[in-house]
Design a protein around this motif. Structure first.
Motif, PDB file in Angstrom:
ATOM      1  N   VAL A 243      -1.408   1.480 -12.268  1.00 32.64           N
ATOM      2  CA  VAL A 243      -1.203   0.772 -10.861  1.00 32.64           C
ATOM      3  C   VAL A 243      -0.574   1.596  -9.908  1.00 32.64           C
ATOM      4  CG1 VAL A 243      -0.602  -1.352  -9.819  1.00 32.64           C
ATOM      5  CG2 VAL A 243      -1.389  -1.357 -12.010  1.00 32.64           C
ATOM      6  N   SER A 244      -1.080   1.823  -8.590  1.00 31.94           N
ATOM      7  CA  SER A 244      -0.206   2.526  -7.858  1.00 31.94           C
ATOM      8  C   SER A 244       0.473   1.799  -6.564  1.00 31.94           C
ATOM      9  CB  SER A 244      -1.225   3.614  -7.093  1.00 31.94           C
ATOM     10  OG  SER A 244      -2.343   3.230  -6.544  1.00 31.94           O
ATOM     11  N   ASN A 245      -0.107   0.801  -6.259  1.00 29.58           N
ATOM     12  CA  ASN A 245       0.401  -0.024  -5.168  1.00 29.58           C
ATOM     13  C   ASN A 245       1.371  -1.318  -5.868  1.00 29.58           C
ATOM     14  OD1 ASN A 245      -1.153   1.411  -3.342  1.00 29.58           O
ATOM     15  ND2 ASN A 245      -2.992   0.150  -4.096  1.00 29.58           N
ATOM     16  N   GLY A 246       2.294  -1.667  -4.970  1.00 29.23           N
ATOM     17  CA  GLY A 246       3.253  -2.475  -5.219  1.00 29.23           C
ATOM     18  C   GLY A 246       4.759  -2.143  -5.533  1.00 29.23           C
ATOM     19  N   LYS A 247       5.579  -3.064  -5.602  1.00 31.32           N
ATOM     20  CA  LYS A 247       6.858  -2.807  -6.043  1.00 31.32           C
ATOM     21  C   LYS A 247       6.974  -2.037  -7.446  1.00 31.32           C
ATOM     22  CE  LYS A 247      10.229  -5.782  -4.757  1.00 31.32           C
ATOM     23  NZ  LYS A 247      11.140  -6.750  -5.194  1.00 31.32           N
ATOM     24  N   ARG A 271       1.521  -4.113 -10.981  1.00 27.83           N
ATOM     25  CA  ARG A 271       2.360  -3.084 -10.119  1.00 27.83           C
ATOM     26  C   ARG A 271       2.712  -2.086 -11.094  1.00 27.83           C
ATOM     27  NH1 ARG A 271       8.418  -5.188  -9.326  1.00 27.83           N
ATOM     28  NH2 ARG A 271       8.599  -6.799 -11.068  1.00 27.83           N
TER      29      ARG A 271
END
Length: 338
Positions: A243-247, A271
């Motif tokens: 996963v590359s997006n998110g906090k 995330r």
């Protein structure tokens, strides 16, 4: 170490002085404890002191002298166990009366072994009797366990563990032995203390399969860890999912120097999850303060703007707390596994 020191000095002095007599003693007897032979969590000094005394008796016999150490269980008329009655309702080792100790002593003086054990067993109170026809026996034991712990299982959160409640080590040892027979495998005492009230409630209602699944899962995890190759990594960090997006969530280094234990968790987090490695540079540090500074500086380089969460256990939890206090991490999950 005061307990060890007292026992060691007394019996070493008696041993030495008796060897200087013009005659050999008919009997040199030391009262030891069953805890020396079977172990007792939280009583390391006591068991070690008794063990030293037993070694004195072994050496005396090798030297052609009398020497006998008797591992007694709890004594019913005097000592620390006198007032404890409820505890012995659910364990197989029962208190021994003084007159019984004297009777057995007279017999043991004739044996040639340097160390012997005396254990008064109560068949009626034997823990779970987990054969096919022992459902009621297991329910009876669990009922007594609730009473001894002083809790109402129906009003106690299901996720509370025996360790959190404060189970006595002697209860935990008995439960450990009986469940080991049921599951046909060795069970560590710390795993017993991690058992939850909810799990025992299911077991009480006849859910033997639940217990077996629980311990078989533990066994599988142990096998997985035994195959784990411990290598100090070169990279400072490693991505644990795609996963590359998110906090981002950063995992502190583990005692195993890897993140295999988090595999299932990581794959279910939507995330980025990144593991911070224990590198050779960290391995050269000698204090926790230096380690905390290393990871604080590393996170300042990886995430200069902050905006991340952290997760860690044991020493890693301390690092999480430091990052949180400095305002570098937004949230921290700190796991105490003891």
């Amino acid at each position: 170490m005061k307990t060890v020191d007292i026992k060691e000095k007394i019996f070493k002095n008696l041993d030495q002085l008796s060897r200087e007599l013009d005659y050999n003693l008919d009997h040199f007897v030391i009262f030891s404890s069953l805890s020396s032979g079977f172990g007792a969590e939280g009583q390391l000094n006591y068991t070690y002191g008794n063990s030293i005394c037993e070694r004195i008796c072994e050496q005396r016999q090798r030297d052609g002298l009398s020497g006998l150490a008797i591992q007694f269980g709890p004594i019913g008329d005097v000592g620390a166990m006198t007032e404890l009655t409820q505890m012995f309702d659910i364990i197989t080792t029962q208190k021994q009366r003084i007159h019984s100790c004297c009777e057995i002593l007279d017999k043991l003086l004739a044996v040639k072994y340097p160390v012997v054990a005396v254990n008064v067993k109560s068949v009626e109170n034997s823990l779970l009797r987990l054969d096919s026809g022992a459902k009621e026996g297991s329910k009876s034991f669990i009922n007594k366990l609730w009473g001894s712990l002083g809790i109402d299982p129906s009003a106690t959160p299901a996720d509370i563990t025996l360790g959190e409640i404060g189970i006595e080590s002697i209860f935990a040892s008995e439960l450990q032995q009986e469940l080991a027979k049921l599951c046909n495998q060795t069970i560590q005492l710390k795993i017993i203390k991690h058992m939850s009230v909810g799990l025992l409630r299911e077991f009480e209602s006849g859910g033997d399969d639940t217990i077996k699944i629980y311990f078989n899962g533990m066994k599988s995890a142990q096998i997985s860890l035994s195959k784990y190759i411990f290598v100090i990594p070169v990279e400072t960090h490693v991505r644990l999912n795609g996963v590359s997006n998110g906090k981002p969530l950063y995992l502190m280094p583990t005692l195993e120097m890897g993140f295999a234990l988090y595999d299932n968790l990581v794959q279910n987090i939507n995330r980025p999850v990144v593991g911070l490695n224990w590198t050779s540079d960290v391995n050269r540090l000698s204090t926790l303060k230096e380690v905390m500074k290393y990871f604080t500086d590393l996170m300042a380089r990886l995430e200069p703007n902050g905006g991340y969460d952290v997760l860690g256990s044991t020493d890693g939890a301390i690092i999480c707390g430091q990052l949180l206090r400095k305002g570098l991490a937004e949230k921290a999950v700190m796991i105490d596994v003891l």
